[in-house]
Motif scaffolding. Structure first.
Motif, PDB file in Angstrom:
ATOM      1  N   TYR A  67       0.730  -1.194  -0.043  1.00 17.38           N
ATOM      2  CA  TYR A  67       0.121   0.124   0.191  1.00 17.38           C
ATOM      3  C   TYR A  67       0.969   1.250   0.014  1.00 17.38           C
ATOM      4  O   TYR A  67       1.942   1.297   0.386  1.00 17.38           O
ATOM      5  N   ARG A  68       0.225   2.364  -0.391  1.00 15.18           N
ATOM      6  CA  ARG A  68       0.943   3.625  -0.382  1.00 15.18           C
ATOM      7  C   ARG A  68       0.725   4.504   0.574  1.00 15.18           C
ATOM      8  O   ARG A  68      -0.674   4.530   1.138  1.00 15.18           O
ATOM      9  N   TYR A  80      -4.638   0.698   7.831  1.00  8.69           N
ATOM     10  CA  TYR A  80      -5.831  -0.131   8.047  1.00  8.69           C
ATOM     11  C   TYR A  80      -6.780   0.030   7.175  1.00  8.69           C
ATOM     12  O   TYR A  80      -7.523  -0.917   6.976  1.00  8.69           O
ATOM     13  N   PHE A  81      -6.732   0.858   6.250  1.00 12.64           N
ATOM     14  CA  PHE A  81      -7.612   1.108   4.777  1.00 12.64           C
ATOM     15  C   PHE A  81      -7.138  -0.366   4.029  1.00 12.64           C
ATOM     16  O   PHE A  81      -7.905  -1.266   3.608  1.00 12.64           O
ATOM     17  N   ALA A  82      -5.843  -0.572   3.960  1.00 13.32           N
ATOM     18  CA  ALA A  82      -5.201  -1.831   3.128  1.00 13.32           C
ATOM     19  C   ALA A  82      -5.637  -3.013   3.664  1.00 13.32           C
ATOM     20  O   ALA A  82      -5.777  -3.920   3.038  1.00 13.32           O
ATOM     21  N   SER A  83      -5.246  -3.029   5.115  1.00 15.71           N
ATOM     22  CA  SER A  83      -5.684  -4.295   5.888  1.00 15.71           C
ATOM     23  C   SER A  83      -7.066  -4.825   5.770  1.00 15.71           C
ATOM     24  O   SER A  83      -7.167  -6.025   5.413  1.00 15.71           O
ATOM     25  N   ASN A  84      -8.045  -3.914   5.783  1.00 11.61           N
ATOM     26  CA  ASN A  84      -9.455  -4.192   5.614  1.00 11.61           C
ATOM     27  C   ASN A  84      -9.747  -4.544   4.461  1.00 11.61           C
ATOM     28  O   ASN A  84     -10.213  -5.782   4.075  1.00 11.61           O
ATOM     29  N   ALA A  85      -9.118  -3.954   3.313  1.00 15.37           N
ATOM     30  CA  ALA A  85      -9.444  -4.492   2.066  1.00 15.37           C
ATOM     31  C   ALA A  85      -8.757  -5.714   1.741  1.00 15.37           C
ATOM     32  O   ALA A  85      -9.329  -6.591   0.915  1.00 15.37           O
ATOM     33  N   ALA A  86      -7.404  -5.942   2.303  1.00 17.89           N
ATOM     34  CA  ALA A  86      -6.839  -7.186   1.728  1.00 17.89           C
ATOM     35  C   ALA A  86      -7.326  -8.563   2.718  1.00 17.89           C
ATOM     36  O   ALA A  86      -7.297  -9.532   2.305  1.00 17.89           O
ATOM     37  N   TYR A  87      -8.029  -8.148   3.746  1.00 16.92           N
ATOM     38  CA  TYR A  87      -8.626  -9.134   4.557  1.00 16.92           C
ATOM     39  C   TYR A  87      -9.735  -9.890   3.729  1.00 16.92           C
ATOM     40  O   TYR A  87      -9.962 -10.956   3.724  1.00 16.92           O
ATOM     41  N   PHE A 134       9.673  -4.902  -1.264  1.00 16.62           N
ATOM     42  CA  PHE A 134       8.367  -4.185  -0.842  1.00 16.62           C
ATOM     43  C   PHE A 134       8.508  -3.088   0.474  1.00 16.62           C
ATOM     44  O   PHE A 134       7.705  -2.268   0.411  1.00 16.62           O
ATOM     45  N   GLY A 135       9.576  -2.895   1.064  1.00 16.63           N
ATOM     46  CA  GLY A 135       9.694  -2.270   2.124  1.00 16.63           C
ATOM     47  C   GLY A 135       8.770  -2.554   3.133  1.00 16.63           C
ATOM     48  O   GLY A 135       8.637  -3.692   3.275  1.00 16.63           O
ATOM     49  N   THR A 136       8.578  -1.848   4.133  1.00 11.17           N
ATOM     50  CA  THR A 136       7.386  -2.316   5.384  1.00 11.17           C
ATOM     51  C   THR A 136       6.230  -1.764   5.206  1.00 11.17           C
ATOM     52  O   THR A 136       5.382  -2.111   6.018  1.00 11.17           O
ATOM     53  N   ARG A 137       5.769  -1.377   4.118  1.00 14.84           N
ATOM     54  CA  ARG A 137       4.312  -0.889   3.825  1.00 14.84           C
ATOM     55  C   ARG A 137       3.511  -2.271   3.163  1.00 14.84           C
ATOM     56  O   ARG A 137       3.247  -1.887   1.807  1.00 14.84           O
ATOM     57  N   THR A 138       3.565  -2.985   3.817  1.00 14.06           N
ATOM     58  CA  THR A 138       2.794  -4.169   3.356  1.00 14.06           C
ATOM     59  C   THR A 138       1.611  -4.775   4.418  1.00 14.06           C
ATOM     60  O   THR A 138       1.864  -4.523   5.594  1.00 14.06           O
ATOM     61  N   VAL A 139       0.755  -5.571   3.632  1.00  6.88           N
ATOM     62  CA  VAL A 139      -0.136  -6.150   4.722  1.00  6.88           C
ATOM     63  C   VAL A 139      -0.061  -7.572   4.078  1.00  6.88           C
ATOM     64  O   VAL A 139       0.003  -8.065   3.110  1.00  6.88           O
ATOM     65  N   LEU A 140       0.282  -8.405   5.394  1.00 11.39           N
ATOM     66  CA  LEU A 140       0.493  -9.927   4.959  1.00 11.39           C
ATOM     67  C   LEU A 140      -0.628 -10.848   5.814  1.00 11.39           C
ATOM     68  O   LEU A 140      -1.053 -10.652   6.776  1.00 11.39           O
TER      69      LEU A 140
END
Length: 312
Positions: A67-68, A80-87, A134-140
């Protein structure tokens, strides 16, 4: 059952918006977890022995969503926006694999131990994981599945932090020790989920739901350009809207679990003070007698800050 090829896996994860998927060995993570964290028994939901709990799984599929960050001052939580979408996308992928006749289950493993043991990522001083490329801007997310086999070759593991102290210098709460790493007892994010938030936390808030200051400062993320939040997202997290308890739109972006009434309204009150929203003083005052302690305490603190700044 025939396993999916790497090409088929890549096509699947691309359809669900993930940037990468790595097939890792199903093996015990206990020793690595203890070596990294030096702790006792982890939270119940964390699985340290996937090989025992999921004997039919041939691999652990690590899904990576990148995510950016949002531009500075937006107050919105990009993670949290990215985490919710990826979930929701991870769950949809599980459903598709299951429909195809495979075993697939989203599981909670200690991610630091998983990527360290696989040689795929590095645990940074700020407790964030740097996944190769990827750096640390990730959702896993991790899936236990029999749809694929472990990868023969994985990307080269990123280097450790070494003598870099940029994140420890940037942390507004001095929660990151340059030598020993993160002290959770000082981390703002830890207390943003507590009830009520301590005053020292409210004084240092940079936005809703979590603090991303250390990630913004980290050189590992320098290649990731910030982006402006969508107008609808800005409206969903508009302070006046949240102070009135209208949280449905915000929950759609960040998830119901994060956007609880007490948490979001309390943070909105504190951010009113920090952004000097004197036009919302009446709304803040109305919350100083709220039935929920976390909201009431935040409103009382915000009231004092706003009224004091009006006098100065």
């Amino acid at each position: 059952m025939e396993h999916l090829t790497i090409a088929q896996i890549n096509l699947l994860i691309k359809n669900y918006g993930f940037k990468a998927a790595y097939s890792l060995k199903v093996e015990n993570l206990t020793a690595t977890w203890h070596a990294l964290c030096g702790m006792g028994i982890p939270k119940e939901r964390l699985c340290l022995a996937p090989e025992a709990e999921y004997p039919f799984a041939s691999a652990l599929l690590l899904l990576v969503a990148q995510y950016r960050p949002f531009i500075k001052g937006s107050l919105l939580p990009a993670y949290y926006f990215a985490s919710n979408a990826a979930y929701h996308k991870a769950n949809a992928l599980v459903n598709e694999l299951t429909a195809k006749g495979y075993f697939a289950k989203r599981i909670e493993v200690p991610l630091a131990a998983l990527v360290e043991q696989a040689g795929l990522g590095t645990l940074c001083k700020n407790s964030m994981l740097d996944i190769a490329g990827f750096g640390t801007r990730t959702v896993l997310f991790t899936l236990a599945t029999n749809a694929c086999m472990p990868d023969d070759i994985l990307p080269q593991k990123p280097q450790g932090c070494g003598n870099c102290t940029i994140c420890s210098s940037a942390c507004p709460a001095q929660a990151i020790n340059a030598d020993f790493g993160l002290d959770p007892s000082r981390c703002i994010r830890t207390y943003m989920e507590s009830a009520p938030m301590p005053n020292w936390v409210m004084e240092r808030l940079s936005g809703f739901l979590g603090c991303e200051v250390c990630q913004a400062a980290c050189p590992r993320n320098a290649f990731i350009e910030p982006v402006k939040p969508a107008d609808d997202a800005l409206l969903a997290f508009e302070l006046r809207t949240l102070l009135r308890g209208e949280l449905k739109a915000a929950s759609a972006y960040a998830g119901k679990n994060m956007c609880t009434r007490a948490r979001l309204i309390a943070q909105a009150a504190a951010l009113c003070a920090l952004t000097k929203r004197h036009d919302l003083l009446d709304e803040v005052l109305a919350l100083t007698n709220h039935e929920l302690c976390s909201i009431r305490e935040a409103a009382i603190w915000a009231k004092g800050i706003l009224q004091s700044s009006l006098k100065s």
